[in-house]
Design a protein around this motif. Sequence first.
Motif, PDB file in Angstrom:
ATOM      1  N   ASN A   1     112.970   0.475  64.458  1.00  8.74           N
ATOM      2  CA  ASN A   1     112.063   1.106  63.428  1.00  8.74           C
ATOM      3  C   ASN A   1     111.567   2.198  63.782  1.00  8.74           C
ATOM      4  O   ASN A   1     111.519   3.048  62.970  1.00  8.74           O
ATOM      5  CB  ASN A   1     110.952   0.060  63.390  1.00  8.74           C
ATOM      6  N   ASN A   2     111.420   2.782  65.163  1.00  8.85           N
ATOM      7  CA  ASN A   2     110.958   3.933  65.408  1.00  8.85           C
ATOM      8  C   ASN A   2     112.011   4.966  66.067  1.00  8.85           C
ATOM      9  O   ASN A   2     111.975   6.137  65.954  1.00  8.85           O
ATOM     10  CB  ASN A   2     109.705   4.098  66.190  1.00  8.85           C
ATOM     11  N   THR A   3     112.808   4.137  66.730  1.00  7.55           N
ATOM     12  CA  THR A   3     113.760   4.890  67.774  1.00  7.55           C
ATOM     13  C   THR A   3     115.240   4.442  67.322  1.00  7.55           C
ATOM     14  O   THR A   3     115.498   3.292  67.517  1.00  7.55           O
ATOM     15  CB  THR A   3     113.369   4.373  68.985  1.00  7.55           C
ATOM     16  N   PRO A   4     116.203   5.216  67.066  1.00  5.23           N
ATOM     17  CA  PRO A   4     117.628   4.683  66.914  1.00  5.23           C
ATOM     18  C   PRO A   4     118.091   4.571  68.260  1.00  5.23           C
ATOM     19  O   PRO A   4     117.614   4.748  69.288  1.00  5.23           O
ATOM     20  CB  PRO A   4     118.136   6.211  66.599  1.00  5.23           C
ATOM     21  N   LYS A   5     118.793   3.407  68.194  1.00  4.93           N
ATOM     22  CA  LYS A   5     119.631   2.827  69.228  1.00  4.93           C
ATOM     23  C   LYS A   5     120.904   2.573  68.679  1.00  4.93           C
ATOM     24  O   LYS A   5     121.330   2.247  67.626  1.00  4.93           O
ATOM     25  CB  LYS A   5     118.866   1.377  69.565  1.00  4.93           C
ATOM     26  N   THR A   6     121.914   2.275  69.803  1.00  7.77           N
ATOM     27  CA  THR A   6     123.408   1.854  69.660  1.00  7.77           C
ATOM     28  C   THR A   6     123.352   0.132  69.591  1.00  7.77           C
ATOM     29  O   THR A   6     122.361  -0.322  70.118  1.00  7.77           O
ATOM     30  CB  THR A   6     124.124   2.496  70.612  1.00  7.77           C
ATOM     31  N   VAL A   7     124.234  -0.324  69.014  1.00  7.48           N
ATOM     32  CA  VAL A   7     124.451  -1.613  68.869  1.00  7.48           C
ATOM     33  C   VAL A   7     124.511  -2.327  70.166  1.00  7.48           C
ATOM     34  O   VAL A   7     123.827  -3.321  70.608  1.00  7.48           O
ATOM     35  CB  VAL A   7     125.706  -2.131  68.160  1.00  7.48           C
ATOM     36  N   LYS A   8     124.866  -1.692  71.358  1.00  7.82           N
ATOM     37  CA  LYS A   8     124.988  -2.056  72.768  1.00  7.82           C
ATOM     38  C   LYS A   8     123.805  -1.840  73.249  1.00  7.82           C
ATOM     39  O   LYS A   8     123.200  -3.059  73.903  1.00  7.82           O
ATOM     40  CB  LYS A   8     126.039  -1.309  73.315  1.00  7.82           C
ATOM     41  N   GLU A   9     122.700  -1.024  72.960  1.00  7.38           N
ATOM     42  CA  GLU A   9     121.385  -0.861  73.333  1.00  7.38           C
ATOM     43  C   GLU A   9     120.726  -2.032  72.724  1.00  7.38           C
ATOM     44  O   GLU A   9     119.627  -2.606  73.314  1.00  7.38           O
ATOM     45  CB  GLU A   9     120.918   0.498  72.945  1.00  7.38           C
ATOM     46  N   ILE A  10     120.924  -2.156  71.516  1.00  6.90           N
ATOM     47  CA  ILE A  10     119.990  -3.339  70.834  1.00  6.90           C
ATOM     48  C   ILE A  10     120.562  -4.541  71.227  1.00  6.90           C
ATOM     49  O   ILE A  10     119.480  -5.160  71.543  1.00  6.90           O
ATOM     50  CB  ILE A  10     120.334  -3.414  69.185  1.00  6.90           C
ATOM     51  N   SER A  11     121.651  -4.842  71.567  1.00  9.69           N
ATOM     52  CA  SER A  11     122.131  -6.178  72.046  1.00  9.69           C
ATOM     53  C   SER A  11     121.593  -6.182  73.498  1.00  9.69           C
ATOM     54  O   SER A  11     121.054  -7.562  73.843  1.00  9.69           O
ATOM     55  CB  SER A  11     123.701  -6.196  72.108  1.00  9.69           C
TER      56      SER A  11
ATOM     57  N   LYS B   1     122.943   4.607  59.777  1.00  7.43           N
ATOM     58  CA  LYS B   1     123.615   5.501  60.856  1.00  7.43           C
ATOM     59  C   LYS B   1     122.768   6.922  60.943  1.00  7.43           C
ATOM     60  O   LYS B   1     122.566   7.495  59.994  1.00  7.43           O
ATOM     61  CB  LYS B   1     124.855   5.878  60.656  1.00  7.43           C
ATOM     62  N   SER B   2     122.281   7.081  62.020  1.00  4.68           N
ATOM     63  CA  SER B   2     121.507   8.304  62.574  1.00  4.68           C
ATOM     64  C   SER B   2     122.006   9.215  63.331  1.00  4.68           C
ATOM     65  O   SER B   2     121.383  10.173  63.553  1.00  4.68           O
ATOM     66  CB  SER B   2     120.131   7.882  62.946  1.00  4.68           C
ATOM     67  N   GLY B   3     123.303   9.070  63.790  1.00  5.39           N
ATOM     68  CA  GLY B   3     123.861  10.017  64.635  1.00  5.39           C
ATOM     69  C   GLY B   3     125.097   9.290  65.497  1.00  5.39           C
ATOM     70  O   GLY B   3     125.105   8.066  65.479  1.00  5.39           O
ATOM     71  N   ARG B   4     125.379  10.066  66.651  1.00  9.42           N
ATOM     72  CA  ARG B   4     126.531   9.380  67.529  1.00  9.42           C
ATOM     73  C   ARG B   4     126.043  10.104  69.030  1.00  9.42           C
ATOM     74  O   ARG B   4     125.458  10.979  69.090  1.00  9.42           O
ATOM     75  CB  ARG B   4     127.961   9.704  67.332  1.00  9.42           C
ATOM     76  N   VAL B   5     126.196   9.225  69.871  1.00  7.47           N
ATOM     77  CA  VAL B   5     125.904   9.712  71.211  1.00  7.47           C
ATOM     78  C   VAL B   5     127.326   9.597  72.116  1.00  7.47           C
ATOM     79  O   VAL B   5     128.003   8.660  71.755  1.00  7.47           O
ATOM     80  CB  VAL B   5     124.914   8.884  71.875  1.00  7.47           C
ATOM     81  N   LEU B   6     127.380  10.055  73.172  1.00  9.22           N
ATOM     82  CA  LEU B   6     128.444  10.072  74.061  1.00  9.22           C
ATOM     83  C   LEU B   6     127.633   9.251  75.410  1.00  9.22           C
ATOM     84  O   LEU B   6     126.916   9.716  75.824  1.00  9.22           O
ATOM     85  CB  LEU B   6     129.023  11.457  74.585  1.00  9.22           C
ATOM     86  N   THR B   7     128.691   8.081  75.660  1.00  9.44           N
ATOM     87  CA  THR B   7     128.300   7.198  76.759  1.00  9.44           C
ATOM     88  C   THR B   7     128.656   8.020  77.943  1.00  9.44           C
ATOM     89  O   THR B   7     129.553   9.035  78.048  1.00  9.44           O
ATOM     90  CB  THR B   7     128.734   5.712  76.847  1.00  9.44           C
ATOM     91  N   GLU B   8     128.017   7.494  79.158  1.00 12.72           N
ATOM     92  CA  GLU B   8     128.604   7.887  80.573  1.00 12.72           C
ATOM     93  C   GLU B   8     130.108   7.741  80.765  1.00 12.72           C
ATOM     94  O   GLU B   8     130.804   8.387  81.387  1.00 12.72           O
ATOM     95  CB  GLU B   8     127.702   7.109  81.550  1.00 12.72           C
ATOM     96  N   GLU B   9     130.623   6.649  80.267  1.00  9.62           N
ATOM     97  CA  GLU B   9     132.178   6.214  79.977  1.00  9.62           C
ATOM     98  C   GLU B   9     133.264   7.439  78.991  1.00  9.62           C
ATOM     99  O   GLU B   9     134.266   6.955  79.107  1.00  9.62           O
ATOM    100  CB  GLU B   9     132.350   5.037  79.754  1.00  9.62           C
TER     101      GLU B   9
ATOM    102  N   LYS C   1     132.548   7.222  75.980  1.00  3.05           N
ATOM    103  CA  LYS C   1     132.749   6.718  74.631  1.00  3.05           C
ATOM    104  C   LYS C   1     131.706   7.170  73.554  1.00  3.05           C
ATOM    105  O   LYS C   1     130.741   7.283  73.911  1.00  3.05           O
ATOM    106  CB  LYS C   1     132.810   5.145  74.566  1.00  3.05           C
ATOM    107  N   ARG C   2     132.153   7.368  72.415  1.00  5.20           N
ATOM    108  CA  ARG C   2     131.046   7.510  71.059  1.00  5.20           C
ATOM    109  C   ARG C   2     130.587   6.429  70.738  1.00  5.20           C
ATOM    110  O   ARG C   2     131.281   5.427  70.378  1.00  5.20           O
ATOM    111  CB  ARG C   2     131.911   8.655  70.092  1.00  5.20           C
ATOM    112  N   ARG C   3     129.365   6.336  70.606  1.00  2.71           N
ATOM    113  CA  ARG C   3     128.636   5.251  70.128  1.00  2.71           C
ATOM    114  C   ARG C   3     127.831   5.703  68.733  1.00  2.71           C
ATOM    115  O   ARG C   3     127.306   6.951  68.692  1.00  2.71           O
ATOM    116  CB  ARG C   3     127.778   4.447  70.968  1.00  2.71           C
ATOM    117  N   THR C   4     127.561   4.773  67.937  1.00  2.00           N
ATOM    118  CA  THR C   4     126.782   5.267  66.640  1.00  2.00           C
ATOM    119  C   THR C   4     125.418   4.804  66.745  1.00  2.00           C
ATOM    120  O   THR C   4     125.136   3.641  67.344  1.00  2.00           O
ATOM    121  CB  THR C   4     127.324   4.641  65.241  1.00  2.00           C
TER     122      THR C   4
END
Length: 143
Positions: free
Chosen positions: A36-46, A71-79, A81-84
Amino acid sequence: MAIDTPKNNEISGEKVLDLSSLAMDKYSSAILSAINNTPKTVKEISSFLNIPIAECYRKVKVLEKANLIEKSGRVLTEEGKRRTLYIALFKKIEFVIENSKINIKLIMKNDEERVIQGDFSPYTMPREGNGILFKRKRLNKNE
């Protein structure tokens, strides 16, 4: 279950019940609260909600199709990989049931109000199936 959230209009009772069921579903409501207030990736939500990743992806796809999240953006993981990232589009959802009508009021992040109204009287609902709680029984004159 694809449900579009139209701007200020009336939809069928079946669709409004589908939308309310979606928003009140155990996983969906937890996901909506988590982003609701902070965007998260599906992996973070899970991980955050302890929801199986496949179920989380399914729910996120349905919530996005229903225009409750985006979708509010994309991030690059430590590995590498790009995550939405996903975020909820609303601040608040209100459900009001009155006189065989259900109103769903969405207060969007931009303060726009969307009111979705549907008639759910037993005479307008499907007779069986579709997960609907209402069933019609026809009485014979002799009963």
